[in-house]
Design a protein around this motif. Structure first.
Motif, PDB file in Angstrom:
ATOM      1  N   CYS A 147       3.653  40.778  14.166  1.00 57.31           N
ATOM      2  CA  CYS A 147       3.555  39.803  13.079  1.00 57.31           C
ATOM      3  C   CYS A 147       3.578  38.275  13.668  1.00 57.31           C
ATOM      4  O   CYS A 147       3.096  37.408  12.812  1.00 57.31           O
ATOM      5  N   CYS A 191       3.896  41.995   6.113  1.00 56.53           N
ATOM      6  CA  CYS A 191       3.726  42.656   7.701  1.00 56.53           C
ATOM      7  C   CYS A 191       4.901  43.140   8.314  1.00 56.53           C
ATOM      8  O   CYS A 191       4.988  44.204   8.960  1.00 56.53           O
ATOM      9  N   GLY A 206       5.289  34.736   3.326  1.00 53.04           N
ATOM     10  CA  GLY A 206       3.900  35.325   3.454  1.00 53.04           C
ATOM     11  C   GLY A 206       3.495  36.398   4.480  1.00 53.04           C
ATOM     12  O   GLY A 206       2.604  36.919   4.584  1.00 53.04           O
ATOM     13  N   SER A 207       4.834  36.315   5.364  1.00 55.79           N
ATOM     14  CA  SER A 207       4.882  37.608   6.377  1.00 55.79           C
ATOM     15  C   SER A 207       5.339  38.707   5.992  1.00 55.79           C
ATOM     16  O   SER A 207       5.587  39.758   6.882  1.00 55.79           O
ATOM     17  N   CYS A 264       6.087  36.801  14.322  1.00 53.86           N
ATOM     18  CA  CYS A 264       7.544  36.126  13.886  1.00 53.86           C
ATOM     19  C   CYS A 264       8.500  37.144  13.676  1.00 53.86           C
ATOM     20  O   CYS A 264       8.181  38.132  13.599  1.00 53.86           O
ATOM     21  N   ARG A 303       4.462  30.595   2.680  1.00 52.05           N
ATOM     22  CA  ARG A 303       4.338  30.340   3.864  1.00 52.05           C
ATOM     23  C   ARG A 303       4.434  31.559   4.855  1.00 52.05           C
ATOM     24  O   ARG A 303       5.397  32.459   4.596  1.00 52.05           O
ATOM     25  N   LYS A 304       3.849  31.539   5.991  1.00 56.94           N
ATOM     26  CA  LYS A 304       3.618  32.891   7.036  1.00 56.94           C
ATOM     27  C   LYS A 304       4.815  32.258   7.917  1.00 56.94           C
ATOM     28  O   LYS A 304       5.861  33.349   8.322  1.00 56.94           O
ATOM     29  N   PHE A 305       5.237  31.103   8.001  1.00 62.62           N
ATOM     30  CA  PHE A 305       6.502  30.995   8.933  1.00 62.62           C
ATOM     31  C   PHE A 305       7.078  29.851   8.258  1.00 62.62           C
ATOM     32  O   PHE A 305       6.760  29.064   7.353  1.00 62.62           O
ATOM     33  N   CYS A 351       9.809  34.481  10.466  1.00 66.13           N
ATOM     34  CA  CYS A 351       8.879  34.674   9.309  1.00 66.13           C
ATOM     35  C   CYS A 351       9.295  34.148   7.960  1.00 66.13           C
ATOM     36  O   CYS A 351      10.570  33.935   7.625  1.00 66.13           O
ATOM     37  N   PRO A 406       2.465  36.692  -1.142  1.00 69.66           N
ATOM     38  CA  PRO A 406       1.711  36.904  -0.061  1.00 69.66           C
ATOM     39  C   PRO A 406       1.078  35.567   0.129  1.00 69.66           C
ATOM     40  O   PRO A 406       0.657  35.180   1.475  1.00 69.66           O
ATOM     41  N   GLN A 407       0.816  34.315  -0.759  1.00 68.23           N
ATOM     42  CA  GLN A 407       0.173  33.184  -0.590  1.00 68.23           C
ATOM     43  C   GLN A 407       1.096  32.288  -0.239  1.00 68.23           C
ATOM     44  O   GLN A 407       0.980  31.155   0.202  1.00 68.23           O
TER      45      GLN A 407
END
Length: 585
Positions: A391, A414, A410-411, A393, A175-177, A407, A172-173
């Motif tokens: 989300c 979601c 990190g995403s 992404c 990269r989101k994208f 994504c 979860p920590q």
């Protein structure tokens, strides 16, 4: 003189009486007019009931009938009208709500008239351990003491690989994208290529030099997979709306004379693309031998189960192995007998609303990313739009536009969550109060409510009947007293055979349960049974209340005018006679 004076007084008295008409005279005249008007309406209705061909009405207008008889027939006629209207309402509801009936076609369909199923194979080994040891990097990444020792490339590579592993492994920590082209490149570098995955292939019992002649790489939600008999990217996608960062399908095979709605053209040869079935049984199908090295097996990324995922699908669909598949374990032979399921729709239903017939014709539903409408393609596009709305992404395996972000690890939580939300979002979209809770949720529910992914009016599915047995390849070497090469000691094989079970199959067909003719016939039968009603009865009603009414009114006015003219002429004659008489006097 006296007589003349008397005559003048009489004339003045008459003129005064004409000029000062009492109110009682006007009231009496108005009552006469109302009575005449009511008598006209009554007489006209009696005329209609006496001459109508509807059962029971003539007894209401006959003068020799008593009041009791008229009340009886009025009650009977009213009951028949109400009962008939209720039954017609039921017929209308059945025709309006469920006008479609699904039945079997009159004749069976040979398998050579439909395409052979597209076969997509995904390996459970997402990263070869000899290239990228996912288990080792999992512990290094999740240990705060050793994570800092990893390079940026190693951290990014690990996070990219978690996108195709089990959902709970994505950090979860992370990269989101990410950048889609970099993610896809990293996944391809560590995934087994087609040479690593396939040992040999046969199509219609003819061996191929390399399996690349039949299978080609394809990107799915499961990562890098290999597909057979799928349409090319230019025929499957609307390339003008798809991003240009990477390709989902690498092969460019063109469908020569096949479409989902019309099938193969009449003069299409047996050997064409997409491949068509020319028979049934193992000799007329696809056989391929998969392989993997024990050293490359990873029991953390996809859990303790190893082997291959296989999906049979329509050549015009993008495969989704996360939703449906059957498994081919290691050291096993899997025999797959295919039973096609085809649904067609009669042209008579084209005029109906798609929600009534429960399917879409190709020209009725536009997809932004796919050229060919199928229920699976629609659901994939809907998931893409819903995921992006929730989300910000999308997964790299989802077709998307250039404006959408991809994504990363990190995403993933979601992405996993919205897949379950989409199941109930269409229902919740009808609750306006919930739509106001959050702008993102409200927008996502609006997208879900617009999905309405009904089946295509012409659809093809493939049911698989599987059986399996142990595949002991080393026993062959022992039987022939051959020495196993050292490089093969570490290999594990699986064989898959896919073929049509029977030479023909029965097609299902949507057709009209109640066409317009059937609906009119049912309504006409009820009206005739209860009231003796027919089309001529409609004409008769229109005639009595339009043409005949106008003719009667016109005749009455003409007769009244003639009578008035005659009356005025008579008055003039009387007056002239009196004047002559007075003059003589």
């Amino acid at each position: 003189m006296a007589e003349s004076l008397i005559t003048m007084q009489e004339i003045n008295h008459r003129s005064e009486s004409i000029g000062k008409t009492p109110e009682t005279d006007w009231d009496s005249q108005r009552d006469v007019k109302v009575k005449k008007k009511s008598n006209f309406v009554k007489d006209y209705l009696i005329d209609y009931t006496s001459n109508s061909n509807l059962h029971g009405l003539k007894y209401l207008g006959e003068k020799q009938r008593t009041s009791v008889e008229r009340v009886f027939w009025f009650f009977v006629f009213t009951c028949c009208v109400v009962l008939c209207a209720g039954l017609i309402r039921k017929v209308w509801i059945k025709w309006n709500v469920s006008p479609v009936i699904v039945s079997f076609a009159e004749s069976s369909t040979p398998v050579w008239q439909i395409p052979y199923p597209a076969v997509t194979v995904c390996l459970e080994t997402k990263a070869k351990q000899s290239v990228f040891n996912f288990t080792e990097y999992y512990h290094l990444y999740n240990d705060s003491g050793t994570r800092e020792n990893l390079t940026t490339y190693e951290r990014n590579l690990y996070e990219d690989v978690t996108l195709v592993c089990d959902d709970h492994l994505a950090p979860p920590q992370g990269r989101k994208f990410g950048f889609g082209n970099e993610t896809v490149t990293n996944i391809k570098e560590v995934s087994p290529n087609i040479t690593d995955a396939f040992f040999g292939c046969k199509w219609k019992d003819i061996p191929k030099e390399t399996c690349s002649d039949l299978f080609s790489p394809i990107l799915t939600e499961e990562g890098l997979c290999y597909t057979f008999n799928n349409l090319g990217a230019n025929e499957l996608f609307r390339m003008e709306n798809i991003h240009k960062d990477y390709q989902y399908l690498e092969h460019q095979n063109v469908a020569e004379s096949w479409s989902l709605e019309d099938g193969y053209a009449p003069m299409t040869p047996i050997e064409t693309y997409p491949h068509r079935g020319s028979g049934y049984g193992a000799k007329a199908g696809l056989t391929f031998l998969m392989k993997t090295k024990q050293i490359d097996l990873d029991f953390l990324c996809r859990g303790p189960v190893q082997g291959f995922k296989i999906l049979l699908h329509n050549p015009a669909e993008l495969p989704r192995l996360s939703q449906q598949y059957f498994r081919s374990p290691l050291s096993q032979e899997v025999v797959v007998a295919v039973k096609p399921k085809m649904m067609t729709t009669s042209e008579g239903l084209r005029a109906y609303d798609p929600n009534r017939r429960q399917c879409y014709f190709p020209s009725e539903r536009y997809l932004k990313y796919f050229k060919i409408y199928t229920q699976s393609n629609c659901e994939m596009e809907c998931l893409t739009n819903f995921t992006y709305a929730r989300c910000g992404c999308v997964h790299f395996g989802m077709p998307h536009g250039p404006e959408m972000k991809v994504c990363n690890a990190g995403s993933m939580a979601c992405i996993k969550k919205v897949q379950m939300e989409l199941v109930v979002a269409e229902v919740e979209a009808g609750l306006e109060k919930r739509n106001e809770e959050n702008d993102t949720i409200g927008e996502a529910r609006k997208i879900a409510s617009r999905c309405k992914c009904l089946p295509a009016c012409t659809s093809i599915e493939y049911e698989a009947e599987t059986s399996q047995a142990d595949y002991d390849w080393k026993a062959i070497f022992r039987a022939y007293k051959l020495e196993i090469p050292p490089e093969m000691n570490d290999m594990m094989y699986s064989r898959v055979m896919i073929f049509f079970k029977e030479p023909q199959f029965i097609t299902s067909r949507r057709s009209e349960l109640y066409g317009q003719t059937d609906f009119l016939a049912n309504c006409g039968g009820l009206l005739g049974l209860f009231m003796g009603f027919s089309i001529l009865s409609v004409v008769e009603i229109l005639y009595f209340f339009t043409l005949r009414l106008w003719c009667v009114v016109w005749n009455r006015r003409r007769n009244k005018k003639n009578a008035s003219d005659l009356h005025q002429a008579g008055d003039m004659d009387v007056k002239s006679d009196k004047l002559k008489q007075n003059y003589k006097d």
